[in-house]
Design a protein around this motif. Structure first.
Motif, PDB file in Angstrom:
ATOM      1  N   SER A 173      59.461  69.130  43.826  1.00 48.37           N
ATOM      2  CA  SER A 173      60.588  68.903  44.721  1.00 48.37           C
ATOM      3  C   SER A 173      60.183  69.164  46.160  1.00 48.37           C
ATOM      4  O   SER A 173      59.298  69.989  46.433  1.00 48.37           O
ATOM      5  CB  SER A 173      61.755  69.837  44.355  1.00 48.37           C
ATOM      6  N   TYR A 200      61.465  76.223  36.897  1.00 47.99           N
ATOM      7  CA  TYR A 200      62.762  75.612  37.216  1.00 47.99           C
ATOM      8  C   TYR A 200      63.647  76.662  37.871  1.00 47.99           C
ATOM      9  O   TYR A 200      63.412  77.863  37.717  1.00 47.99           O
ATOM     10  CB  TYR A 200      63.427  75.011  35.975  1.00 47.99           C
ATOM     11  N   ALA A 219      60.250  67.588  35.666  1.00 48.39           N
ATOM     12  CA  ALA A 219      60.931  66.882  36.752  1.00 48.39           C
ATOM     13  C   ALA A 219      60.017  66.527  37.915  1.00 48.39           C
ATOM     14  O   ALA A 219      60.419  65.799  38.815  1.00 48.39           O
ATOM     15  CB  ALA A 219      62.101  67.732  37.247  1.00 48.39           C
TER      16      ALA A 219
END
Length: 251
Positions: free
Chosen positions: A245, A142, A242
């Motif tokens: 990205s 992260y 998550a």
């Protein structure tokens, strides 16, 4: 009565683990640098708790103080490497190198110091349990995690390699990998004492608590001795990885 040594015992996970193991009937050596906090915990937990003021990053001090343990707190059957910290959340190109070095010294060097000292006795007795406190940051990257995440990846891989080296011995190894956990000083330390910034991390989130981790440790040490949990990843329901990205229109 089994004897456990817990690092980072003066607050958060460490304090909760000490309290739970004492309640379970273990003798516990609580290791931390903050003598005053350790003494308060000792006053509450009684004679089965031994407060030990020690900086686990100091190799000579670790070796010396373990040799001086009272007979009633020997041998150590359970080692819980809990001491650790995160410092800063800046991207790598803006991070303070001193923060990186402190995380490496505490999260890696301190952990291997104690493990290297205590493991031979476990091997000699052919009995023991090492529980390392890793993090989901050791598996999922992260922004701003840089060296903290890398240090926890070390803990994850070190735990797995210990299991390999100990194959054939009656010694168990587990890496606990918590996600977002409140009720500790973790974010206060990460943000260098900015309590308002730390509070924002947990605002509106039903997070994991130190007691959840302590109960997990209690369950682990009380499982049958033929039973090994290699790793256990724990997140609050409010958290998930998550995913990947993508940056569009890269400049």
């Amino acid at each position: 009565m089994n004897i456990a040594l817990v690092t980072g015992a003066s607050s958060g996970f460490g304090q909760a683990i000490c309290c739970k193991l004492i309640a379970d009937g273990y003798k516990v050596i609580g290791v931390a640098r903050r003598t005053d906090k350790l003494q308060k915990i000792s006053d509450e937990l009684g004679s089965n708790f031994l407060p030990l003021s020690l900086d686990v990053t100091k190799k000579d001090a670790v070796e010396s103080i373990l040799l001086q343990l009272p007979k009633e707190f020997q041998p150590i059957d359970i080692l819980i490497n809990n001491a650790g910290l995160a410092l800063g959340l800046e991207p790598a190109y803006q991070a303070d190198y001193n923060d990186w070095e402190t995380m490496i010294e505490t999260n890696i060097i301190g952990l291997v110091h104690l493990t290297h000292q205590i493991l031979p006795g476990m091997v000699e007795r052919n009995f023991g349990y090492i529980i390392n406190l890793g993090s989901v940051a050791g598996s999922y990257a992260y922004k701003g995690g840089n060296v903290y995440g890398a240090s926890k990846a070390f803990v994850k891989q070190f735990s797995a390699n210990l299991r390999t080296d100990l194959l054939g011995k009656k010694i168990r190894v587990t890496n606990i990998e918590p996600g977002l956990c409140g009720g500790t000083e973790f974010s206060n330390v990460r943000f260098h004492g900015n309590n308002e910034q730390a509070a924002e991390v947990y605002k509106g989130v039903d997070y994991i608590t130190p007691e959840d981790i302590a109960n997990t440790v209690s369950w682990l040490v009380n499982t049958p001795t033929h039973f090994n949990v290699n790793s256990i990843e724990i997140m609050p329901v409010a958290q998930a990885s998550a995913g990947l990205s993508v940056c569009k229109d890269l400049q």
